[in-house]
Write an enzyme that holds these catalytic residues in place. Structure first.
Site, short mmCIF file in Angstrom:
data_model
loop_
_atom_site.label_atom_id
_atom_site.label_comp_id
_atom_site.label_asym_id
_atom_site.label_seq_id
_atom_site.Cartn_x
_atom_site.Cartn_y
_atom_site.Cartn_z
N ASN A 195 43.17 38.12 44.41
CA ASN A 195 42.12 37.54 45.23
C ASN A 195 42.20 37.38 46.67
O ASN A 195 41.78 36.54 47.36
CB ASN A 195 41.61 36.22 44.67
CG ASN A 195 41.23 36.53 43.36
OD1 ASN A 195 40.61 37.37 42.87
ND2 ASN A 195 41.11 35.58 42.38
N GLY A 249 34.75 33.39 43.08
CA GLY A 249 34.34 33.19 41.78
C GLY A 249 34.45 31.79 41.18
O GLY A 249 33.46 31.24 40.20
N LYS A 255 30.02 44.56 46.30
CA LYS A 255 30.49 44.01 45.05
C LYS A 255 29.17 44.03 44.22
O LYS A 255 28.29 43.40 44.32
CB LYS A 255 31.33 42.88 44.83
CG LYS A 255 31.62 42.39 43.25
CD LYS A 255 33.03 41.57 43.47
CE LYS A 255 32.98 40.13 43.68
NZ LYS A 255 34.06 39.65 43.26
N SER A 285 36.77 41.69 36.34
CA SER A 285 35.87 41.24 35.35
C SER A 285 34.22 40.96 35.78
O SER A 285 33.25 41.13 34.93
CB SER A 285 36.42 39.76 34.82
OG SER A 285 36.43 38.92 35.83
N ASP A 324 37.17 36.65 46.85
CA ASP A 324 36.86 36.18 45.44
C ASP A 324 36.69 34.98 45.17
O ASP A 324 37.56 33.91 44.80
CB ASP A 324 37.71 36.83 44.46
CG ASP A 324 37.07 36.99 43.23
OD1 ASP A 324 36.26 36.33 42.79
OD2 ASP A 324 37.70 38.04 42.37
N ASP A 380 41.89 29.97 42.10
CA ASP A 380 42.22 31.13 41.58
C ASP A 380 42.67 31.99 42.77
O ASP A 380 42.63 32.90 42.98
CB ASP A 380 40.92 32.11 41.14
CG ASP A 380 41.10 33.25 40.16
OD1 ASP A 380 42.16 32.88 39.71
OD2 ASP A 380 40.40 33.82 39.86
N1 LIG Z 1 36.45 42.94 50.75
C1 LIG Z 1 37.42 44.03 49.97
N2 LIG Z 1 37.81 45.06 50.66
C2 LIG Z 1 38.66 45.91 49.94
N3 LIG Z 1 38.83 46.02 48.64
C3 LIG Z 1 38.25 45.07 47.89
C4 LIG Z 1 37.32 43.97 48.71
N4 LIG Z 1 36.92 43.43 47.57
C5 LIG Z 1 37.34 43.84 46.47
N5 LIG Z 1 38.26 44.88 46.59
C6 LIG Z 1 38.89 45.81 45.54
O1 LIG Z 1 38.15 45.78 44.52
C7 LIG Z 1 38.94 45.23 43.58
C8 LIG Z 1 38.18 44.39 42.44
O2 LIG Z 1 37.59 43.29 43.31
P1 LIG Z 1 37.52 41.80 42.85
O3 LIG Z 1 38.93 41.34 42.16
O4 LIG Z 1 37.00 41.14 43.97
O5 LIG Z 1 36.57 41.94 41.68
P2 LIG Z 1 36.27 41.01 40.46
O6 LIG Z 1 35.27 41.86 39.44
O7 LIG Z 1 35.46 39.72 41.15
O8 LIG Z 1 37.65 40.64 39.90
P3 LIG Z 1 37.93 39.42 39.25
O9 LIG Z 1 38.23 39.83 37.77
O10 LIG Z 1 39.31 38.87 39.96
O11 LIG Z 1 36.69 38.40 39.34
C9 LIG Z 1 40.14 44.36 44.20
O12 LIG Z 1 41.14 44.39 43.15
C10 LIG Z 1 40.20 45.28 45.42
O13 LIG Z 1 41.08 46.26 45.25
#
Ligand SMILES: Nc1ncnc2c1ncn2[C@@H]1O[C@H](COP(=O)(O)OP(=O)(O)OP(=O)(O)O)[C@@H](O)[C@H]1O
Length: 543
Positions: free
Chosen positions: A220, A235, A122, A103, A233, A215
């Site tokens: 996460n 957040g 990210k 998200s 994560d 969370d």
């Molecule tokens: N440090 C990392 N190493 C490897 N893959 C990662 C890493 N961080 C994120 N990912 C991949 O990216 C995807 C999305 O990351 P993340 O869940 O942190 O995004 P988000 O936008 O913060 O999601 P959320 O909706 O949970 O807030 C994860 O499901 C994972 O597959």
């Protein structure tokens, strides 16, 4: 009396499994592997004016580092050119792959141009929707940065904002636990214990820093390349005993602790969510998002049919972590103090220590190899090259005979060494090299007979003379009247030849071919060579 034609009612029993099911059956029925893509923020029918007419000053601002330590400052890197229109992200990182999206935004696997290592970056999907939205988003970066490094928390490297997007650079993991559980449906209990102690250690680190994650869920949690679980994560993380707890948001309903719905935010909520996560991993359970199953799990009713295959210790710990009453629920420190957990923790730490030592030795080995290789290339090789240069060059020249000038020079080295011109006339050949460098060293001469045009009475042969010092006339092997060479140590055979060198007897009958000596085949003695040049000179004159 019952009518014999009427069938008896079939009794209906409540299934022991209740409303629960396993993930592998959902997948076997062809359903999509994931049903819970996080909800996108609500879309407004008309975007605000500020988003249509973006403030150009903000939109093209230079990248600013985001840090809780002080006012935001310009971020820099040797690979960043502020004059370029390219983003800092594009200038300093190479995208290897897209890892996923949530998200908040998209996550990329990148290679840093600065150190050549792989990271996860990210990037927020949408521009900041105002100062409040910006503060909320960069809060995750602040919290990550504040947290001291721990092997069970995803490591933070840096964060920056550019053109109203936030970027967070963290360590790269293999996958999320969610992805891992979608692939693996019968995880051995030992692995579940390992994950449990990893996550308890990570949570303890957070709680010791007065932070609540709020969370905890497989999405996460990240699994590193060496199989270690790490909490990521941040957040929704809040600081305990701070006003912001009242602003806290609940996480995913599948993992949420029941007391959060009544507004009791605290570290015990993370323990509950971790209990649900471990139950899911150990039993491959399809967790309910709501309904009866959801209620049952929050009332301490864990489906026995699923947990029957687990050890008593693991079942007991899951039950304790999912205690409906948060006051009676053990803290992370309590669980880590349990003997069965300590045993696994000790084993896990030993494994990690061994891995650390192995990694350190491997790094040391690769460092030493690189060092020796660099030393060899920068010191030994040039020294060797300098030492072996003359001989090497001569060999090289023999391979490329066109570089040679076989003209007979009367202004030979002998003259420069105080010998008279007539010494050359009397039969000493100076086959000079055409390069200036070689002309400066007239004492060397090499004959590559393959390039010499022989007169018919002279059979071609390939003795190669390498003469590197002036010789007295009487002892010169090229002296017209001499077939005997009084070999100086400076005379050597410098090329191989298909003919086997044979000893030649001098007039006194003694062999004059010694190891490393001049090789002269019969039929082409020094005299003949001189004749060749004389003939050539005569024919030129005739022309
Ligand atoms: N440090 C990392 N190493 C490897 N893959 C990662 C890493 N961080 C994120 N990912 C991949 O990216 C995807 C999305 O990351 P993340 O869940 O942190 O995004 P988000 O936008 O913060 O999601 P959320 O909706 O949970 O807030 C994860 O499901 C994972 O597959």
């Amino acid at each position: 009396m019952a009518n014999p034609g009427t069938p008896r009612p079939v009794p209906h029993f409540f299934s022991e499994e209740g409303p629960f099911s396993q993930k592998k059956y959902r997948l076997a029925n062809g359903n999509t592997p994931r049903d819970s893509q996080p909800p996108r923020p609500p879309a407004k029918s008309v975007p605000p004016v500020s988003r249509v007419f973006i403030n150009s000053k903000l939109a093209f601002q230079r990248p600013q580092s985001v840090s809780f330590r002080g006012p935001d400052s310009l971020i820099s890197s040797p690979h960043y050119d502020a004059g370029s229109k390219e983003l800092f992200f594009d200038q300093c990182f190479g995208i290897v792959d897209k890892l996923g999206e949530g998200s908040f935004g998209e996550v990329f696997k990148v290679r840093s141009k600065e150190d050549g290592k792989l990271y996860a970056v990210k990037r927020s999907r949408e521009r900041f929707r105002g100062e409040y939205d910006r503060k909320r988003k960069i809060g995750e970066a602040y919290r990550l940065e504040k947290l001291r490094r721990h092997p069970n928390c995803v490591q933070f490297f840096k964060a920056w904002e550019e053109r109203q997007h936030l970027y967070i650079q963290t360590e790269l993991c293999q996958c999320s636990l969610e992805q891992y559980l979608e692939q693996q449906h019968d995880i051995p209990e030992e692995t579940v214990w390992n994950f449990l102690v990893d996550l308890l250690s990570g949570l303890k680190h957070l709680h010791d820093h007065r932070l609540i994650h709020l969370d905890i869920k497989p999405d996460n949690i990240f699994v590193s390349n060496d199989g270690v679980c790490k909490i990521g994560d941040f957040g929704l993380v809040v600081e305990m005993e701070k006003e912001e707890v009242s602003d806290a948001q609940e996480g995913d309903p599948k993992y949420i602790a029941p007391e959060l719905l009544e507004g009791h935010f605290g570290p015990h909520a993370d323990v509950f969510s971790l209990g649900v996560t471990i139950l899911e991993a150990a039993c491959d359970l399809e967790l309910p998002r709501n309904g009866v199953g959801w209620q049952q799990l929050r009332q301490g009713m864990i489906p026995a049919a699923f947990t029957a295959g687990l050890s008593h210790d693991l079942r007991n710990i899951i039950q304790l972590m999912m205690h409906p009453d948060y006051v009676q629920r053990p803290s992370v420190a309590d669980i880590l103090a349990m003997p069965e957990v300590r045993k696994v923790l000790w084993r896990r730490r030993r494994q990690q220590a061994v891995r650390f030592v192995q990694g350190a030795m491997l790094s040391m080995y690769s460092f030493m190899t690189t060092l020796f290789h660099t030393m060899y290339l920068t010191i030994l090789l040039p020294v060797k090259a300098i030492k072996g240069q003359p001989e090497e060059r001569q060999r090289e020249r023999c391979r490329h005979p066109t570089d040679w000038d076989y003209s007979y020079s009367e202004d030979d080295a002998f003259e420069s060494e105080g010998h008279s011109k007539d010494s050359a006339e009397s039969g000493v050949a100076n086959l000079s090299l055409s390069t200036d460098e070689e002309l400066e060293r007239p004492r060397q001469f090499i004959i590559c007979p393959s390039e010499v045009r022989f007169t018919p009475d002279v059979r071609p042969a390939t003795p190669i003379l390498h003469h590197s010092s002036p010789m007295p006339r009487s002892s010169s092997p090229l002296h017209g009247n001499h077939t005997q060479a009084h070999l100086s140590p400076n005379l050597s055979l410098v090329t191989s030849h298909p003919y086997t060198p044979t000893s030649h007897s001098d007039s006194s009958g003694s062999s004059f071919l010694e190891e490393g000596a001049v090789l002269i085949r019969s039929g082409i003695g020094p005299k003949n060579l001189m004749n060749i040049f004389d003939d050539a000179a005569c024919s030129d004159d005739d022309d």
